[in-house]
Design an enzyme around this catalytic site. Structure first.
Site, PDB file in Angstrom:
ATOM      1  N   LYS A  42       0.831  -1.190   0.000  1.00 50.81           N
ATOM      2  CA  LYS A  42       0.000   0.000   0.000  1.00 50.81           C
ATOM      3  C   LYS A  42       0.874   1.250   0.000  1.00 50.81           C
ATOM      4  O   LYS A  42       0.432   2.336  -0.357  1.00 50.81           O
ATOM      5  CB  LYS A  42      -0.875   0.018   1.260  1.00 50.81           C
ATOM      6  N   GLY A  43       2.114   1.118   0.434  1.00 55.22           N
ATOM      7  CA  GLY A  43       2.943   2.278   0.752  1.00 55.22           C
ATOM      8  C   GLY A  43       3.159   3.273  -0.371  1.00 55.22           C
ATOM      9  O   GLY A  43       3.230   4.465  -0.147  1.00 55.22           O
ATOM     10  N   ASP A  99       7.505   3.158  -2.058  1.00 58.01           N
ATOM     11  CA  ASP A  99       7.659   4.273  -1.130  1.00 58.01           C
ATOM     12  C   ASP A  99       9.119   4.442  -0.716  1.00 58.01           C
ATOM     13  O   ASP A  99       9.610   5.550  -0.566  1.00 58.01           O
ATOM     14  CB  ASP A  99       6.753   4.106   0.103  1.00 58.01           C
ATOM     15  N   ASP A 102      15.095  -0.045   0.838  1.00 56.88           N
ATOM     16  CA  ASP A 102      15.835  -0.254   2.086  1.00 56.88           C
ATOM     17  C   ASP A 102      16.902  -1.321   1.813  1.00 56.88           C
ATOM     18  O   ASP A 102      17.966  -1.002   1.296  1.00 56.88           O
ATOM     19  CB  ASP A 102      14.798  -0.652   3.149  1.00 56.88           C
ATOM     20  N   VAL A 152      11.094   5.625   9.132  1.00 57.29           N
ATOM     21  CA  VAL A 152      10.285   6.813   8.837  1.00 57.29           C
ATOM     22  C   VAL A 152       8.838   6.441   8.517  1.00 57.29           C
ATOM     23  O   VAL A 152       8.551   5.323   8.076  1.00 57.29           O
ATOM     24  CB  VAL A 152      10.888   7.624   7.667  1.00 57.29           C
ATOM     25  N   ASP A 158       4.291   3.443   6.585  1.00 60.39           N
ATOM     26  CA  ASP A 158       3.536   3.134   7.795  1.00 60.39           C
ATOM     27  C   ASP A 158       4.390   2.490   8.875  1.00 60.39           C
ATOM     28  O   ASP A 158       5.464   1.956   8.608  1.00 60.39           O
ATOM     29  CB  ASP A 158       2.402   2.162   7.478  1.00 60.39           C
TER      30      ASP A 158
HETATM   31  P1  IMP Z   1      13.341  -3.547   1.178  1.00 60.57           P
HETATM   32  O1  IMP Z   1      12.764  -4.774   0.559  1.00 60.57           O
HETATM   33  O2  IMP Z   1      14.186  -3.882   2.387  1.00 60.57           O
HETATM   34  O3  IMP Z   1      14.045  -2.646   0.209  1.00 60.57           O
HETATM   35  O4  IMP Z   1      12.163  -2.739   1.831  1.00 60.57           O
HETATM   36  C1  IMP Z   1      11.195  -2.110   1.143  1.00 60.57           C
HETATM   37  C2  IMP Z   1       9.919  -2.077   1.966  1.00 60.57           C
HETATM   38  O5  IMP Z   1      10.194  -2.010   3.378  1.00 60.57           O
HETATM   39  C3  IMP Z   1       9.128  -0.847   1.644  1.00 60.57           C
HETATM   40  O6  IMP Z   1       8.136  -1.140   0.691  1.00 60.57           O
HETATM   41  C4  IMP Z   1       8.508  -0.478   2.966  1.00 60.57           C
HETATM   42  O7  IMP Z   1       7.228  -1.060   3.061  1.00 60.57           O
HETATM   43  C5  IMP Z   1       9.350  -1.099   4.030  1.00 60.57           C
HETATM   44  N1  IMP Z   1      10.199  -0.115   4.750  1.00 60.57           N
HETATM   45  C6  IMP Z   1      11.530  -0.018   4.732  1.00 60.57           C
HETATM   46  N2  IMP Z   1      11.979   0.987   5.488  1.00 60.57           N
HETATM   47  C7  IMP Z   1      10.869   1.573   5.999  1.00 60.57           C
HETATM   48  C8  IMP Z   1      10.667   2.712   6.857  1.00 60.57           C
HETATM   49  O8  IMP Z   1      11.583   3.407   7.324  1.00 60.57           O
HETATM   50  N3  IMP Z   1       9.373   3.005   7.156  1.00 60.57           N
HETATM   51  C9  IMP Z   1       8.312   2.297   6.671  1.00 60.57           C
HETATM   52  N4  IMP Z   1       8.463   1.241   5.871  1.00 60.57           N
HETATM   53  C10 IMP Z   1       9.731   0.879   5.527  1.00 60.57           C
HETATM   54 MG    MG Z   2       5.908  -1.274   1.578  1.00 60.73          MG
END
Ligand code: IMP
Ligand code: MG
Length: 180
Positions: A42-43, A99, A102, A152, A158
């Site tokens: 949803k982000g 959104d 990470d 954040v 969220d």
């Molecule tokens: P990744 O797969 O680790 O790159 O993470 C991506 C997903 O992690 C994003 O779609 C977010 O939903 C969630 N995420 C990562 N960091 C944050 C944050 O600081 N706040 C909220 N959601 C986050």
């Molecule tokens: Mg997300």
């Protein structure tokens, strides 16, 4: 300001300004191409809607759900795709929008899946980028803001389902995590 927020990292006006810049840049770079935004629910929904409206070229919208986070603030490491695109994306130029990037695992997993559907190209667009946390060397092609390694919320982001509708991006007070 919401009482659970410690600091505002990115103000509403800065977000809107940056989204307009990205929209203009994408409109120039993708002029004459069949473009489809794939928005990760949803982000990314707030960002993807604003970004698409900041674009002056025709653009379609599709939605996917990929999840790695539970209700915590660190990734589980495995990414599950719970909703796939509905429309045929073959031959189209995909902008995969989230959104935040990470660890990079979400983009990697979803991109691999979309590639099997034979689009003309796939590029990734992240509103925020926590560069220091990357686990796979993958970089987003377009980034709104590079931010420090802090959890954040706001503008779609969220914590346990809350705070998405804040118009700014902020850092939560530590006692909010302690509540759960
Ligand atoms: P990744 O797969 O680790 O790159 O993470 C991506 C997903 O992690 C994003 O779609 C977010 O939903 C969630 N995420 C990562 N960091 C944050 C944050 O600081 N706040 C909220 N959601 C986050
Ligand atoms: Mg997300």
């Amino acid at each position: 300001m919401n009482e659970d927020i410690r600091d505002i990292l990115i103000e509403e006006e800065q977000i809107q300004k940056r989204v307009k810049e990205l929209g203009k840049q994408l409109s120039e770079e993708y002029a004459g191409k069949r473009v489809i935004i794939v928005c990760l629910l949803k982000g990314a929904v707030y960002f993807a809607c604003d970004l698409s409206r900041a674009m002056s070229i025709p653009v379609r919208m599709e939605f996917m759900v990929a999840s790695s986070y539970g209700d915590g603030t660190t990734t589980s490491g495995s990414v599950a795709v719970r909703l796939d695109v509905h429309d045929d994306i073959a031959g189209m130029h995909v902008l995969l929008v989230d959104d935040i990037i990470d660890t990079g695992l979400t983009f990697e997993r979803v991109k691999t899946l979309l590639e099997t559907k034979k689009p003309a190209s796939i590029k990734t667009v992240a509103m925020c980028d926590k560069k220091d946390r990357r686990q796979n060397g993958l970089d987003a092609d377009y980034v709104g803001f590079t931010i420090p390694d802090e959890f954040v919320v706001g503008y779609g982001l969220d914590y346990a389902g809350d705070y998405r509708n804040l118009p700014y991006i902020g850092v939560l007070k530590p006692n909010v995590y302690a509540r759960t």
